[in-house]
Design an enzyme around this catalytic site. Structure first.
Site, PDB file in Angstrom:
ATOM      1  CG  HIS A 200      -5.553  -2.381   0.092  1.00 22.47           C
ATOM      2  ND1 HIS A 200      -4.942  -2.077  -1.105  1.00 22.47           N
ATOM      3  CD2 HIS A 200      -4.929  -1.607   1.038  1.00 22.47           C
ATOM      4  CE1 HIS A 200      -3.995  -1.167  -0.905  1.00 22.47           C
ATOM      5  NE2 HIS A 200      -3.969  -0.874   0.388  1.00 22.47           N
TER       6      HIS A 200
ATOM      7  CB  SER B  48      -0.958  -0.029   1.196  1.00 23.80           C
ATOM      8  OG  SER B  48      -1.940   0.965   1.084  1.00 23.80           O
TER       9      SER B  48
ATOM     10  CG  ASP C  21      -3.793  -3.218  -4.135  1.00 24.96           C
ATOM     11  OD1 ASP C  21      -3.844  -3.111  -5.372  1.00 24.96           O
ATOM     12  OD2 ASP C  21      -4.761  -2.979  -3.406  1.00 24.96           O
TER      13      ASP C  21
END
Length: 347
Positions: free
Chosen positions: A148, A54, A78
């Site tokens: 996610h 992230s 991601d």
């Protein structure tokens, strides 16, 4: 191999996301200094591999940029999307941040970043809506974070070698599902790229090709892998029909099913169709194949369709034999079963 975990939780877990984003630069400066100290003690920048999740993916990119792209590899799981969607390359993770950058996308329609940002970008299930994740807000927190977080679970699965996820180069996920992008010639003698730590078989080719997008689908849980077949079939029918296709592979009492229903397929007189059929389970020694073309017609007469030939090519196990069948009469919306036969080489 030395593994170092960077705990910047006090910066990343800020309730104010905008503040957390600003902290990525500060954390990157601290990590850059640490890596330079390692270099002074004899470590090689080319041997450094940063893995970031992230916001951590962009943090790793900033570290790489600080070191002029000389670190060996960055893996972005991601990469965060909010506040990075319109960012310039120097303001987010991009291929120039390391000698090799690979990215995994699982939540591009929410917390993840759209687009391609590495030498190779893996798109699990098209990079959105992971199987098994909640579809409604009533599931609570899981609805927001499941897609996610799936990037971490997929990569851990690959690291542990409990799953083998092959990505196929393609211009879009829809083209991949259409079976148009199942060739791996560019990587021979290797296969298409496999998600995971060891990318040595594909690294040089991917750097030479530039930014490459690869796609794969998964099941809802470990080991995540689907069994893929390329299906080539020729049908003949007198009247134009539209429909979706269902397949079942049988071995004894065991069976597994694939639904090719991402779009309606056109069947008009003499039609040659290529499909990607993906099954949740790996069944060997297939004794029977069942097939149904569902047109949704529930009122009018059932039209007959002639399956002139059909061929199943195993993509994950090229050592397994191709399976064929010829001249089968079927009716729309009715299942037909047949025993697969060996294919001749010219089909």
């Amino acid at each position: 191999m030395n593994i170092i975990v960077v705990d910047w939780n006090r910066g990343a877990a800020n309730f104010n996301y905008f503040t957390a984003v600003s902290y990525t630069r500060e954390a990157a400066q601290n990590l850059t200094g640490f890596i330079l100290t390692m270099q002074e003690e004899g470590a090689s920048l080319s041997s450094v591999h940063l893995i970031g999740v992230s916001l951590g993916a962009h943090l790793a990119g900033f570290v790489g940029a600080n070191l002029k792209g000389k670190i060996g590899r960055i893996t972005g799981l991601d990469p965060a999307g909010p506040m990075f969607t319109s960012a310039k390359p120097e303001e987010r993770l991009d291929p120039s941040d390391a000698m090799f950058v690979d990215v995994l996308h699982t939540d591009m329609d929410s917390f993840g970043l759209r687009g391609a940002h590495g030498h190779v970008d893996f798109y699990a299930n098209g990079g959105v809506d992971q199987p098994g994740c909640p579809k409604t807000i009533f599931a609570g927190k899981s609805y927001f974070v499941c897609d996610h977080q799936r990037s971490v679970f997929l990569y851990l699965c690959a690291l542990n070698r409990t799953c083998h996820l092959t990505g196929y180069p393609c211009s879009s996920y829809n083209h991949f599902l259409d079976g148009q992008c199942l060739q791996c010639e560019a990587f021979k003698p290797a296969s298409c790229p496999v998600l995971g730590y060891n990318m040595s078989s594909w690294r040089d080719t991917l750097i030479r090709l530039g930014q490459t997008k690869v796609y794969f689908t998964t099941t809802t849980s470990l080991p995540y892998k689907k069994l893929s077949y390329r299906v080539d079939m020729v049908t003949w029918n007198q009247y134009l029909r539209w429909g979706v296709v269902y397949f079942r592979l049988h071995s004894g009492r065991s069976f597994t099913e694939a639904r090719v229903d991402h779009k309606l397929l056109r069947f008009e007189q003499y039609t040659s169709t290529r499909l990607l059929a993906q099954f949740d389970e790996d069944i060997q020694n297939i004794q029977k194949i069942s097939m149904r073309i569902s047109t949704g017609n529930i009122i009018g007469p059932r039209y007959k369709m002639r399956l002139i030939r059909i061929r199943f090519t195993p993509l994950d196990h090229p050592e397994r034999p191709l399976m064929c069948r010829f001249d089968v009469i079927m009716e729309e919306n009715m299942e037909v079963s047949f025993r697969p036969l060996p294919c001749s080489s010219h089909l």
